[in-house]
Structure formats: C-alpha cells, structure tokens
Motif scaffolding. Structure first.
Motif, PDB file in Angstrom:
ATOM      1  N   UNK A  79       0.814  -1.414  -0.261  1.00 13.10           N
ATOM      2  CA  UNK A  79       0.051   0.082  -0.070  1.00 13.10           C
ATOM      3  C   UNK A  79       0.631   1.257   0.162  1.00 13.10           C
ATOM      4  N   UNK A  80       2.254   1.131  -0.172  1.00  8.84           N
ATOM      5  CA  UNK A  80       2.937   2.511  -0.295  1.00  8.84           C
ATOM      6  C   UNK A  80       2.565   3.492  -1.365  1.00  8.84           C
ATOM      7  N   UNK A  81       2.319   2.997  -2.449  1.00  8.94           N
ATOM      8  CA  UNK A  81       2.011   3.733  -3.679  1.00  8.94           C
ATOM      9  C   UNK A  81       2.838   4.537  -4.395  1.00  8.94           C
ATOM     10  N   UNK A  82       4.161   4.200  -4.679  1.00 18.23           N
ATOM     11  CA  UNK A  82       5.030   4.882  -5.355  1.00 18.23           C
ATOM     12  C   UNK A  82       4.818   4.629  -6.838  1.00 18.23           C
ATOM     13  N   UNK A 146       4.848  -6.071 -10.549  1.00 19.71           N
ATOM     14  CA  UNK A 146       4.636  -4.755 -10.801  1.00 19.71           C
ATOM     15  C   UNK A 146       3.026  -4.537 -10.630  1.00 19.71           C
ATOM     16  N   UNK A 147       2.803  -3.417 -10.130  1.00 18.31           N
ATOM     17  CA  UNK A 147       1.524  -2.996  -9.907  1.00 18.31           C
ATOM     18  C   UNK A 147       1.211  -1.839 -10.959  1.00 18.31           C
ATOM     19  N   UNK A 148      -0.187  -1.649 -11.395  1.00 18.92           N
ATOM     20  CA  UNK A 148      -0.586  -0.773 -12.313  1.00 18.92           C
ATOM     21  C   UNK A 148      -0.394   0.637 -11.613  1.00 18.92           C
ATOM     22  N   UNK A 149       0.059   1.748 -12.547  1.00 17.61           N
ATOM     23  CA  UNK A 149       0.243   3.166 -11.964  1.00 17.61           C
ATOM     24  C   UNK A 149       0.038   4.148 -13.309  1.00 17.61           C
ATOM     25  N   UNK A 150      -0.317   5.053 -13.112  1.00 16.79           N
ATOM     26  CA  UNK A 150      -0.419   6.101 -14.222  1.00 16.79           C
ATOM     27  C   UNK A 150      -1.220   5.526 -15.455  1.00 16.79           C
ATOM     28  N   UNK A 151      -2.300   4.915 -15.114  1.00 15.06           N
ATOM     29  CA  UNK A 151      -3.192   4.293 -16.295  1.00 15.06           C
ATOM     30  C   UNK A 151      -2.597   3.261 -16.962  1.00 15.06           C
ATOM     31  N   UNK A 152      -1.426   2.902 -16.739  1.00 13.01           N
ATOM     32  CA  UNK A 152      -0.777   1.671 -17.415  1.00 13.01           C
ATOM     33  C   UNK A 152      -0.743   0.248 -16.468  1.00 13.01           C
TER      34      UNK A 152
END
Length: 398
Positions: A79-82, A146-152
């Motif tokens: 849950x850090x969210x970087x 790898x987690x999704x981020x920035x719409x990717x």
C-alpha cells in the motif's frame, strides 16, 4: 562523425524505439536486457575511461539497486503507492549511498590495490547474501510484481520497455554531460597524472570519491531497471559474473569511446541470447572473443572504427586470418569434446555395444575415430599460430 556511422546511429535509434514495440515480448525482453547491460557497462567505464580506475566489484552497486527496487515494489503491494515509473530512481539512490561508502575506502589506493579492494568488497557482500535472510532473502531471494500506475498496467513487457528506455536515456545523458563538466575534465586529468593534480592543489581523493559515487549510482539505476523488469532477485547478482560482465563488454566495445561499452554490452547480450539456445559452451566463446579482441584490436570493435590509424594492411589481414583459423579449430574441438563427454552420447554408445558411433555437428556427420576429424582442426590451429609468430617477428624486425 563519418556519414555511414551517422546513418547507422539514426538506424539504431529507430530500431530501439520501434522494434520492441512491433515484434512482441521476446524482442522487448531482449531489448530491455541490452539497454540495461549497456547502461551498466557505461557506468563502469566512467571510472576507467576518465580516472583509469579498474573496478572488479561493480556488481555490488548493480545488485544493491536491484534489491532496493524489489523491496520497494513489495512495499507498494502493501500500500505504499510509489508510481512504478519512479521506482528505478530508488536503485540509483541506493547505488549512490553504497558507492560513497565503498568508494571512500577503495579510492584511498590506486592501480592494482584499488582493483583488489573493490574485488574484496564484492566478495564480502556475496558471502553475506545467503546468510542475511531479512535483506537478501537467503538462497531463494525475494520477488514481487509490478502494480498498475499512471493508467498503465505494466503487465506487458512493451510498457516496461518504455520505462527502461526513458531511464536509460537519462543515464546515458548524465554520463555524456558529466564528461563535459569541470569535474569531469579534472577526472580526465587525474587519470593522466594524479601526482601533478595533487601538486596543483586539487583534492584527488575527493574527485575519485565523487566519480566512484556517480558510477555506482548509474550502476544502481541499471540494477533497479532490471529489478522492475525481472520482478525477482537473489544474492547471486553480487557474484563474480555480474562484476566481470561490464569489464568484458567495455573492452570488447572500446573503453576509450564514450558509447563503446554500450555497443559491446548490447552485442554480447544479443550474442548470449542467440547462442545460448544453440550451444552450452557459449560463455567459452564469449571469453574467446574477448581474448581475440584484446590481442588484435586493443582499441575495441567500435574504438577501431574511430581510430584514424586503423589501416587495412597485409599484417592486419594476416592477423585476422590467424585468429579465424585458431578460433574455428578451437570451437570445433570444444564442441566435439562436449558431445563425446555428454551423458546422451554415453547412452548412445551403450545401446550400440560400447562402440563409437557418429554424431552430428554443424550439420555434418562426424566419426570420432577418424583422424581427419581431429587432424584438420589441429593443423588449422598450428597454421594460425605460425602466421601469428611470423607477423610478430616481422613487426619486431621493423
């Protein structure tokens, strides 16, 4: 720059941008590995090209970047969210911090003593790897995703490739820019004559620490990119192979050319990807290529193209023929010995009553008991050695 080299550079840039996005995950994965290896080799060459410091332990900073990035990705799962696009930066920071500490100690000495200190540090970290369970995960290592981020989603390697390409471009630009800064110019002077710089009042130890830290930071960035791409890491990343790879790649590509190491790294990474599926002895041939290049092209493959004194003479052609004969004979003999000593060939012999049976090599039917099979490669090797001896004698006489 020569016109054909300029167009070759444009073609390479276009290939880097389009090929991995067009031909699927296999080419994207290969391109990722080539870019990371190129960045790592270029980071290593910062020390050698400018300050003539030969590090035998750069796998430490590459591995530190990998471990920190994978730990950060695990923290993201909690849950850090970087954003994933910023995660490789943690590898650069970790490489910088470890590089400052190790570099301060290693750069107290120069020459062979510096090299031995870097090797000792690498061996120390490598021995701690399987024992420090909390940090390195023991022999099993650690992994994440790898987690999704920035719409990717970053599930496809094509998306990961764009991240690697962007950060690699920043790393290469940093190396290029540093060579043109006052500190970079002082580092060049340090490599030429350290005592003269000390006489002029410069703090050479501080310059070497700064240079070492920058090299370690970019190495950590390369390791961080590999951590994002591979999603796992274990302590073997600190092993001798990781530290030896940039050394071999740098001197094959050309240590005195800015992007010579990147060329050598990309070439050998592609070589390993192709020939590892063909033969188990591909590492032997990589070492053989290193020996041949160091002996006959000391400026490296790319460095020889930019050397104005490189002329196609009779001696150069003779050396190339000698190297070709010796290499071909060695490859043939090694492949034959590998097949004859393999378990599958032993089983085949046992099925035929322990008699010698033929085998296929390079799309040819080979009979082990034939004198021609072993005689021709040996004769070719002797001819190559004789040519080398003759050319060396003529050069010494001149």
């Amino acid at each position: 720059m020569k016109p054909f080299l300029k167009y070759a550079a444009y073609f390479a840039i276009g290939l880097l941008l389009l090929a991995p996005l067009t031909f699927g995950d296999r080419y994207a994965n290969l391109s990722i590995r080539m870019l990371i290896a190129a960045l790592f080799a270029s980071a290593f060459n910062l020390l050698w090209r400018q300050a003539r410091l030969l590090s035998f332990g750069h796998g430490v900073y590459f591995g530190a970047g990998m471990f920190v990035v994978v730990h950060l990705m695990r923290a993201n799962e909690a849950g850090l969210g970087v954003p994933l696009i910023l995660v490789p930066l943690a590898g650069a920071v970790s490489g910088l911090l470890v590089g400052v500490i190790c570099g301060f100690v290693a750069t107290l000495r120069s020459g062979a003593y510096f090299s031995m200190i870097t090797l000792a540090i690498a061996e120390l970290i490598y021995s701690l790897g399987p024992r420090w369970q909390a940090l390195f995960g023991g022999e099993a290592g650690i992994s994440s995703m790898r987690l999704p981020s920035l719409g990717l989603s970053f599930a496809a390697l094509n998306e990961v490739y764009l991240v690697v390409l962007g950060w690699s471009a920043i790393g290469f630009a940093t190396i290029w820019f540093f060579a043109r800064t006052p500190l970079g110019q002082i580092a060049f002077a340090l490599g030429d004559n350290e005592r003269r710089l000390q006489f002029l009042g410069y703090g050479t130890h501080a310059v070497k620490v700064c240079l070492f830290a920058l090299s370690a930071a970019i190495s950590g960035l390369a390791g961080g990119l590999l951590g994002v791409a591979a999603e796992n890491v274990d302590y073997t990343v600190f092993g001798p192979a990781s530290s030896a790879a940039p050394v071999i790649q740098t001197f094959i590509g050309g240590a005195d050319i800015l992007f010579g190491p990147a060329f050598g790294a990309a070439l050998l990474t592609g070589f390993g990807n192709v020939f590892s599926d063909v033969t188990r002895l591909w590492l032997l041939y990589q070492g053989l290529a290193f020996v041949v290049v160091v002996m006959f092209l000391p400026a490296g493959l790319l460095g020889s193209l930019f050397t104005k004194k490189t002329i196609l003479t009779r001696e150069t052609i003779a050396k190339a023929v000698a190297a070709l004969l010796c290499s071909a004979s060695l490859i043939f003999l090694c492949e034959s010995a590998s097949i004859l000593l393999s378990d599958s060939y032993s089983s085949l012999r046992a099925a035929h009553g322990a008699s010698w049976v033929s085998y296929r090599l390079f799309n040819m039917e080979i009979t082990p008991t034939s004198l021609v099979v072993w005689g021709l490669p040996l004769i070719a090797a002797l001819i190559g050695i004789a040519i080398t001896w003759k050319v060396r004698g003529s050069e010494e006489a001149a």
